[in-house]
Design a protein around this motif. Structure first.
Motif, PDB file in Angstrom:
ATOM      1  N   ALA A 147       0.847  -1.191   0.000  1.00  0.00           N
ATOM      2  CA  ALA A 147       0.000   0.000   0.000  1.00  0.00           C
ATOM      3  C   ALA A 147       0.877   1.234   0.000  1.00  0.00           C
ATOM      4  O   ALA A 147       2.058   1.170   0.348  1.00  0.00           O
ATOM      5  CB  ALA A 147      -0.911   0.006   1.223  1.00  0.00           C
ATOM      6  N   ILE A 162       0.557   5.846   0.384  1.00  0.00           N
ATOM      7  CA  ILE A 162      -0.274   7.007   0.664  1.00  0.00           C
ATOM      8  C   ILE A 162       0.477   8.268   0.279  1.00  0.00           C
ATOM      9  O   ILE A 162       1.696   8.366   0.478  1.00  0.00           O
ATOM     10  CB  ILE A 162      -0.701   7.034   2.156  1.00  0.00           C
ATOM     11  N   HIS A 164      -3.250  12.554   1.181  1.00  0.00           N
ATOM     12  CA  HIS A 164      -3.713  11.321   1.822  1.00  0.00           C
ATOM     13  C   HIS A 164      -4.461  10.399   0.864  1.00  0.00           C
ATOM     14  O   HIS A 164      -5.166   9.485   1.292  1.00  0.00           O
ATOM     15  CB  HIS A 164      -4.558  11.603   3.054  1.00  0.00           C
ATOM     16  N   THR A 177      -4.716   7.228  -1.380  1.00  0.00           N
ATOM     17  CA  THR A 177      -4.076   5.946  -1.119  1.00  0.00           C
ATOM     18  C   THR A 177      -4.109   5.018  -2.331  1.00  0.00           C
ATOM     19  O   THR A 177      -4.908   5.187  -3.255  1.00  0.00           O
ATOM     20  CB  THR A 177      -4.748   5.219   0.058  1.00  0.00           C
ATOM     21  N   ILE A 202      -3.598   0.651  -2.856  1.00  0.00           N
ATOM     22  CA  ILE A 202      -3.461  -0.559  -2.058  1.00  0.00           C
ATOM     23  C   ILE A 202      -3.537  -1.785  -2.953  1.00  0.00           C
ATOM     24  O   ILE A 202      -4.270  -1.815  -3.943  1.00  0.00           O
ATOM     25  CB  ILE A 202      -4.527  -0.580  -0.940  1.00  0.00           C
ATOM     26  N   THR A 211      -5.594  -1.310   5.677  1.00  0.00           N
ATOM     27  CA  THR A 211      -5.868   0.104   5.436  1.00  0.00           C
ATOM     28  C   THR A 211      -4.618   0.907   5.740  1.00  0.00           C
ATOM     29  O   THR A 211      -3.979   0.685   6.779  1.00  0.00           O
ATOM     30  CB  THR A 211      -7.010   0.607   6.328  1.00  0.00           C
ATOM     31  N   ILE A 212      -4.280   1.826   4.855  1.00  0.00           N
ATOM     32  CA  ILE A 212      -3.156   2.715   5.102  1.00  0.00           C
ATOM     33  C   ILE A 212      -3.706   4.093   5.421  1.00  0.00           C
ATOM     34  O   ILE A 212      -4.678   4.549   4.800  1.00  0.00           O
ATOM     35  CB  ILE A 212      -2.184   2.749   3.898  1.00  0.00           C
ATOM     36  N   SER A 213      -3.098   4.739   6.387  1.00  0.00           N
ATOM     37  CA  SER A 213      -3.560   6.069   6.786  1.00  0.00           C
ATOM     38  C   SER A 213      -2.385   6.861   7.342  1.00  0.00           C
ATOM     39  O   SER A 213      -1.318   6.310   7.595  1.00  0.00           O
ATOM     40  CB  SER A 213      -4.676   5.969   7.822  1.00  0.00           C
TER      41      SER A 213
END
Length: 125
Positions: free
Chosen positions: A49, A51, A56, A58, A60, A69-71
């Motif tokens: 993934a 970002i 922000h 993303t 994936i 989930t990438i954050s």
């Protein structure tokens, strides 16, 4: 010189969750693309993934979409990889990496300039 450090790996049973964190020193994530890769012995690093540290946005890997989930935390300037419903095949060394924001997203490890030392994730069946 940007230095990255990952933490949060460990041993978890199948179906469990882990959250990996990536922090930077000597720079800020707001001007970079931050990617997570994983590698098992004898295999090439695999994109998981990424970002955009500013917008922000993303990207994936399909294989983990819906589970990972990438954050990014804007205030702490930390990038997270939340991994749920883990499977034994997710076992790997996980690395965070960074490349300049202006170069855009990439799924190729060779196109990332900065790398952390990695954190091991082991999923038992």
């Amino acid at each position: 010189q940007v230095q990255l450090v990952e933490f949060g790996g460990g041993l978890v049973q199948a179906g469990g969750s882990l959250r990996l964190s990536c922090a930077a020193s000597g720079g800020t994530f707001s001007t970079t693309i931050i990617g997570w890769f994983r590698q098992t012995p004898g295999k090439e690093r695999e994109f998981v993934a990424a970002i955009d540290g500013y917008s922000h946005t993303t990207q994936i890997l399909n294989f983990v979409k819906g589970r990972f989930t990438i954050s990014k935390d804007r205030i702490k300037d930390i990038v997270y990889l939340q991994m749920n419903s883990l499977k034994p095949e997710d076992t790997a060394m996980y690395y965070c990496a960074a490349r300049k924001l202006t170069t855009g997203f990439s799924t190729f490890a060779r196109e990332y300039e900065y790398w952390g030392q990695g954190t091991q994730v082991t999923v038992s069946s």
